[in-house]
Design a protein around this motif. Structure first.
Motif, PDB file in Angstrom:
ATOM      1  N   GLY A   1       0.817  -1.209   0.000  1.00 52.25           N
ATOM      2  CA  GLY A   1       0.000   0.000   0.000  1.00 52.25           C
ATOM      3  C   GLY A   1       0.849   1.256   0.000  1.00 52.25           C
ATOM      4  O   GLY A   1       0.612   2.197  -0.767  1.00 52.25           O
ATOM      5  N   ASN A   2       1.841   1.304   0.867  1.00 49.98           N
ATOM      6  CA  ASN A   2       2.753   2.445   0.903  1.00 49.98           C
ATOM      7  C   ASN A   2       3.523   2.588  -0.403  1.00 49.98           C
ATOM      8  O   ASN A   2       3.757   3.709  -0.886  1.00 49.98           O
ATOM      9  CB  ASN A   2       3.730   2.316   2.063  1.00 49.98           C
ATOM     10  CG  ASN A   2       3.188   2.886   3.366  1.00 49.98           C
ATOM     11  OD1 ASN A   2       2.104   3.448   3.406  1.00 49.98           O
ATOM     12  ND2 ASN A   2       3.944   2.732   4.434  1.00 49.98           N
ATOM     13  N   ALA A   3       3.931   1.465  -0.978  1.00 50.63           N
ATOM     14  CA  ALA A   3       4.663   1.514  -2.245  1.00 50.63           C
ATOM     15  C   ALA A   3       3.807   2.155  -3.339  1.00 50.63           C
ATOM     16  O   ALA A   3       4.311   2.952  -4.145  1.00 50.63           O
ATOM     17  CB  ALA A   3       5.092   0.105  -2.652  1.00 50.63           C
ATOM     18  N   ARG A   4       2.537   1.832  -3.368  1.00 49.79           N
ATOM     19  CA  ARG A   4       1.652   2.413  -4.386  1.00 49.79           C
ATOM     20  C   ARG A   4       1.504   3.917  -4.201  1.00 49.79           C
ATOM     21  O   ARG A   4       1.471   4.674  -5.171  1.00 49.79           O
ATOM     22  CB  ARG A   4       0.287   1.727  -4.323  1.00 49.79           C
ATOM     23  CG  ARG A   4       0.284   0.335  -4.923  1.00 49.79           C
ATOM     24  CD  ARG A   4      -1.038  -0.372  -4.740  1.00 49.79           C
ATOM     25  NE  ARG A   4      -1.041  -1.674  -5.393  1.00 49.79           N
ATOM     26  CZ  ARG A   4      -1.822  -2.684  -5.047  1.00 49.79           C
ATOM     27  NH1 ARG A   4      -2.672  -2.550  -4.015  1.00 49.79           N
ATOM     28  NH2 ARG A   4      -1.765  -3.840  -5.689  1.00 49.79           N
TER      29      ARG A   4
ATOM     30  N   ASP B   1       5.574   0.747  -6.556  1.00 52.50           N
ATOM     31  CA  ASP B   1       5.028  -0.599  -6.433  1.00 52.50           C
ATOM     32  C   ASP B   1       5.389  -1.506  -7.602  1.00 52.50           C
ATOM     33  O   ASP B   1       5.215  -2.725  -7.506  1.00 52.50           O
ATOM     34  CB  ASP B   1       3.510  -0.557  -6.274  1.00 52.50           C
ATOM     35  CG  ASP B   1       2.832   0.227  -7.380  1.00 52.50           C
ATOM     36  OD1 ASP B   1       3.127   1.436  -7.518  1.00 52.50           O
ATOM     37  OD2 ASP B   1       2.001  -0.347  -8.108  1.00 52.50           O
ATOM     38  N   GLU B   2       5.898  -0.940  -8.697  1.00 51.36           N
ATOM     39  CA  GLU B   2       6.310  -1.789  -9.805  1.00 51.36           C
ATOM     40  C   GLU B   2       7.543  -2.608  -9.461  1.00 51.36           C
ATOM     41  O   GLU B   2       7.787  -3.645 -10.080  1.00 51.36           O
ATOM     42  CB  GLU B   2       6.587  -0.949 -11.050  1.00 51.36           C
ATOM     43  CG  GLU B   2       5.337  -0.367 -11.706  1.00 51.36           C
ATOM     44  CD  GLU B   2       5.642   0.292 -13.027  1.00 51.36           C
ATOM     45  OE1 GLU B   2       6.816   0.250 -13.459  1.00 51.36           O
ATOM     46  OE2 GLU B   2       4.717   0.851 -13.627  1.00 51.36           O
ATOM     47  N   TYR B   3       8.324  -2.144  -8.477  1.00 52.64           N
ATOM     48  CA  TYR B   3       9.561  -2.865  -8.192  1.00 52.64           C
ATOM     49  C   TYR B   3       9.776  -3.207  -6.724  1.00 52.64           C
ATOM     50  O   TYR B   3      10.775  -3.847  -6.385  1.00 52.64           O
ATOM     51  CB  TYR B   3      10.776  -2.105  -8.726  1.00 52.64           C
ATOM     52  CG  TYR B   3      10.940  -0.679  -8.246  1.00 52.64           C
ATOM     53  CD1 TYR B   3      11.526  -0.394  -7.017  1.00 52.64           C
ATOM     54  CD2 TYR B   3      10.546   0.388  -9.047  1.00 52.64           C
ATOM     55  CE1 TYR B   3      11.705   0.909  -6.589  1.00 52.64           C
ATOM     56  CE2 TYR B   3      10.720   1.704  -8.628  1.00 52.64           C
ATOM     57  CZ  TYR B   3      11.305   1.954  -7.396  1.00 52.64           C
ATOM     58  OH  TYR B   3      11.482   3.245  -6.974  1.00 52.64           O
ATOM     59  N   THR B   4       8.868  -2.839  -5.832  1.00 56.09           N
ATOM     60  CA  THR B   4       9.018  -3.248  -4.444  1.00 56.09           C
ATOM     61  C   THR B   4       7.654  -3.234  -3.763  1.00 56.09           C
ATOM     62  O   THR B   4       6.655  -2.831  -4.338  1.00 56.09           O
ATOM     63  CB  THR B   4      10.013  -2.331  -3.689  1.00 56.09           C
ATOM     64  OG1 THR B   4      10.369  -2.936  -2.439  1.00 56.09           O
ATOM     65  CG2 THR B   4       9.436  -0.950  -3.449  1.00 56.09           C
ATOM     66  N   GLY B   5       7.601  -3.721  -2.516  1.00 58.65           N
ATOM     67  CA  GLY B   5       6.366  -3.694  -1.742  1.00 58.65           C
ATOM     68  C   GLY B   5       5.675  -5.024  -1.594  1.00 58.65           C
ATOM     69  O   GLY B   5       4.795  -5.168  -0.747  1.00 58.65           O
ATOM     70  N   SER B   6       6.054  -6.011  -2.401  1.00 56.31           N
ATOM     71  CA  SER B   6       5.428  -7.331  -2.287  1.00 56.31           C
ATOM     72  C   SER B   6       6.443  -8.412  -2.641  1.00 56.31           C
ATOM     73  O   SER B   6       7.457  -8.152  -3.288  1.00 56.31           O
ATOM     74  CB  SER B   6       4.201  -7.435  -3.202  1.00 56.31           C
ATOM     75  OG  SER B   6       4.544  -7.213  -4.561  1.00 56.31           O
ATOM     76  N   ILE B   7       6.155  -9.630  -2.195  1.00 52.69           N
ATOM     77  CA  ILE B   7       6.988 -10.789  -2.527  1.00 52.69           C
ATOM     78  C   ILE B   7       6.467 -11.331  -3.855  1.00 52.69           C
ATOM     79  O   ILE B   7       5.462 -12.049  -3.904  1.00 52.69           O
ATOM     80  CB  ILE B   7       6.918 -11.878  -1.437  1.00 52.69           C
ATOM     81  CG1 ILE B   7       7.278 -11.306  -0.071  1.00 52.69           C
ATOM     82  CG2 ILE B   7       7.841 -13.045  -1.799  1.00 52.69           C
ATOM     83  CD1 ILE B   7       8.687 -10.862   0.089  1.00 52.69           C
TER      84      ILE B   7
ATOM     85  N   LYS C   1      10.358  -8.487  -8.785  1.00 48.31           N
ATOM     86  CA  LYS C   1      10.558  -7.316  -7.937  1.00 48.31           C
ATOM     87  C   LYS C   1      11.882  -7.425  -7.183  1.00 48.31           C
ATOM     88  O   LYS C   1      12.469  -8.498  -7.066  1.00 48.31           O
ATOM     89  CB  LYS C   1       9.403  -7.161  -6.944  1.00 48.31           C
ATOM     90  CG  LYS C   1       8.093  -6.731  -7.609  1.00 48.31           C
ATOM     91  CD  LYS C   1       7.059  -6.286  -6.595  1.00 48.31           C
ATOM     92  CE  LYS C   1       5.824  -5.723  -7.292  1.00 48.31           C
ATOM     93  NZ  LYS C   1       4.823  -5.217  -6.333  1.00 48.31           N
ATOM     94  N   PHE C   2      12.336  -6.270  -6.674  1.00 43.79           N
ATOM     95  CA  PHE C   2      13.545  -6.290  -5.858  1.00 43.79           C
ATOM     96  C   PHE C   2      13.353  -7.225  -4.664  1.00 43.79           C
ATOM     97  O   PHE C   2      12.257  -7.307  -4.096  1.00 43.79           O
ATOM     98  CB  PHE C   2      13.886  -4.896  -5.351  1.00 43.79           C
ATOM     99  CG  PHE C   2      14.529  -4.005  -6.379  1.00 43.79           C
ATOM    100  CD1 PHE C   2      15.669  -4.412  -7.060  1.00 43.79           C
ATOM    101  CD2 PHE C   2      14.004  -2.763  -6.658  1.00 43.79           C
ATOM    102  CE1 PHE C   2      16.266  -3.595  -8.001  1.00 43.79           C
ATOM    103  CE2 PHE C   2      14.592  -1.934  -7.598  1.00 43.79           C
ATOM    104  CZ  PHE C   2      15.730  -2.357  -8.278  1.00 43.79           C
ATOM    105  N   ALA C   3      14.437  -7.879  -4.289  1.00 43.49           N
ATOM    106  CA  ALA C   3      14.409  -8.759  -3.119  1.00 43.49           C
ATOM    107  C   ALA C   3      14.562  -7.908  -1.859  1.00 43.49           C
ATOM    108  O   ALA C   3      15.609  -7.883  -1.212  1.00 43.49           O
ATOM    109  CB  ALA C   3      15.511  -9.808  -3.221  1.00 43.49           C
TER     110      ALA C   3
END
Length: 432
Positions: A364-367, A372-378, A382-384
């Motif tokens: 949510g914060n990433a969006r 959010d295209e590259y972080t915020g979720s597993i 996306k970036f590790a």
């Protein structure tokens, strides 16, 4: 490095996340290559270094959307009058040697943020251009720390919030535009506007969020920032401040106040997001004065601000307005290892579910800040950016207090060690 995180339970950060048990997370370089469930055939793992999670929980790195990297967050000392932050700032920036020492301290606090599980951090006012410098040094591998989205020094007005310290002073529209251009040249990605006053500089009881910044200065700063491709975050601790911020183009409102229907409509029409920050107000509002060392008027105003933020967050959630989380770290009693408390407060005082809270602090914060295209979720590709904790945060968010591992763009920190303020922690633990 290529890592295979085995025997893991994955919480992916999505709005309806559920534990994925007996999973394997493959990391190749700085990216998540694949998330493999227990009934999916594993690829050839001979080139991977195995990391046994031993049933622990892997989740996205936390994203803190409101931070001040320069202050430590230590409790204040007893005093009879407010702190002179302008004088303190002048001492920190007085000569080259002291500036180097101050920057080193800021970098150390950034590392503590990472070691506590924060892999992305947006700043909201700091010392000179230290935030952007440290961001670049982290990217270059010279320092350890989270991804930083810097605002560098904020913009205030004469008599405004932190004017002359972590905020420059704009006397008119032309100065505001000039200061925005200077921020862009210094590497800032966000512009922070001090639209209202706050608890620490309120003139009297009952007025913690007095409107300080004229509307034309807010408009000029927002127009120039957006022209240059920067976004704007606004300190606003009253309904009047929220209205001015939204009417003149800010992208996020920080702190907030109780909303009426007009303000709800403004949020929706502008597409702005609200960033909830309960952590700094709680000690003022709930501690005894002998514990907080706050002035009596600050306790009254802290309670007003805290309740306003809770009401604002609840109304925004009801109305479908984007809500993010930050903890205003650096304020008294808000340490750089304590972002997890903000999640607990969001759950306890605002009433968000644990799933909603964890989602807010990650994807949510990433969006909200457009990453959010590259972080915020597993998620593969996306970036590790990940953390590992021993038990399920959906059952108890306080397990985030002790992070076993942190991965920042694939770089692993195993069992990070953090020096904590034991007395402060004991005071704050009463409100979990």
């Amino acid at each position: 490095m290529k890592y295979a995180l085995v025997n893991a339970t994955v919480l992916d950060g999505t709005a309806d996340m559920q534990p994925l048990h007996n999973a394997v997370v493959l990391v190749n370089g700085d990216r998540i290559e694949q998330v493999v469930g227990e009934h999916t055939k594993l690829p050839d793992l001979q080139d991977y270094e195995f990391v046994d999670i031993d049933g622990g929980y892997v989740l996205p790195g936390l994203i803190n959307l409101h931070a001040h990297l320069a202050p430590s967050g230590k409790p204040p000392k007893p005093r009879k009058k407010p702190v002179d932050y302008t004088k303190m700032y002048a001492l920190m920036t007085g000569n080259r040697a002291i500036r180097a020492l101050a920057k080193s301290m800021v970098a150390r606090f950034a590392q503590i943020e990472l070691y506590s599980g924060v892999t992305t951090l947006r700043t909201a006012g700091g010392v000179l251009d230290f935030d952007a410098q440290i961001r670049d040094e982290i990217y270059a591998g010279k320092r350890k720390g989270p991804r930083i989205l810097p605002a560098n020094t904020a913009i205030s007005v004469p008599g405004g919030h932190f004017a002359g310290s972590i905020a420059t002073i704009a006397h008119d529209e032309d100065e505001a535009r000039s200061q925005v251009r200077a921020l862009a040249d210094s590497g800032a990605q966000w512009v922070k506007l001090m639209v209202t006053g706050g608890v620490m500089d309120a003139d009297k009881e009952g007025e913690p969020g007095v409107l300080r910044m004229p509307e034309e200065i807010v408009q000029a700063a927002c127009d120039e920032a957006h022209r240059l491709g920067l976004k704007v975050e606004a300190h606003a601790e009253s309904a009047a401040g929220v209205r001015v911020a939204l009417e003149h183009g800010v992208d996020t409102v920080e702190h907030g106040a109780e909303l009426d229907d007009e303000l709800v409509s403004l949020f929706k029409s502008t597409g702005a997001a609200y960033i909830n920050t309960i952590s700094p107000s709680l000690p003022y509002a709930l501690f005894d004065i002998e514990e907080s060392h706050a002035l009596p008027e600050a306790k009254v105003n802290g309670n007003i601000v805290m309740q306003g933020m809770i009401d604002c967050a609840k109304r925004c959630l009801e109305e479908g307005i984007p809500v993010g989380l930050g903890n205003d770290v650096g304020c008294p009693f808000v340490a750089h290892y304590d972002y997890w408390r903000e999640l607990c407060y969001f759950h306890k005082f605002v009433g968000a579910s644990t799933v909603q809270t964890l989602h807010t602090a990650t994807l949510g914060n990433a969006r909200i800040v457009g990453i959010d295209e590259y972080t915020g979720s597993i998620e593969a590709g996306k970036f590790a950016d990940m953390i590992v904790v021993d038990s399920n945060p959906l059952e108890d968010l306080s397990v985030l207090r002790n992070v076993r591992m942190v991965f920042m763009q694939g770089r692993m920190v195993d069992r990070p060690r953090i020096k904590r303020y034991a007395a402060t922690d004991a005071l704050l633990d009463r409100y979990l």
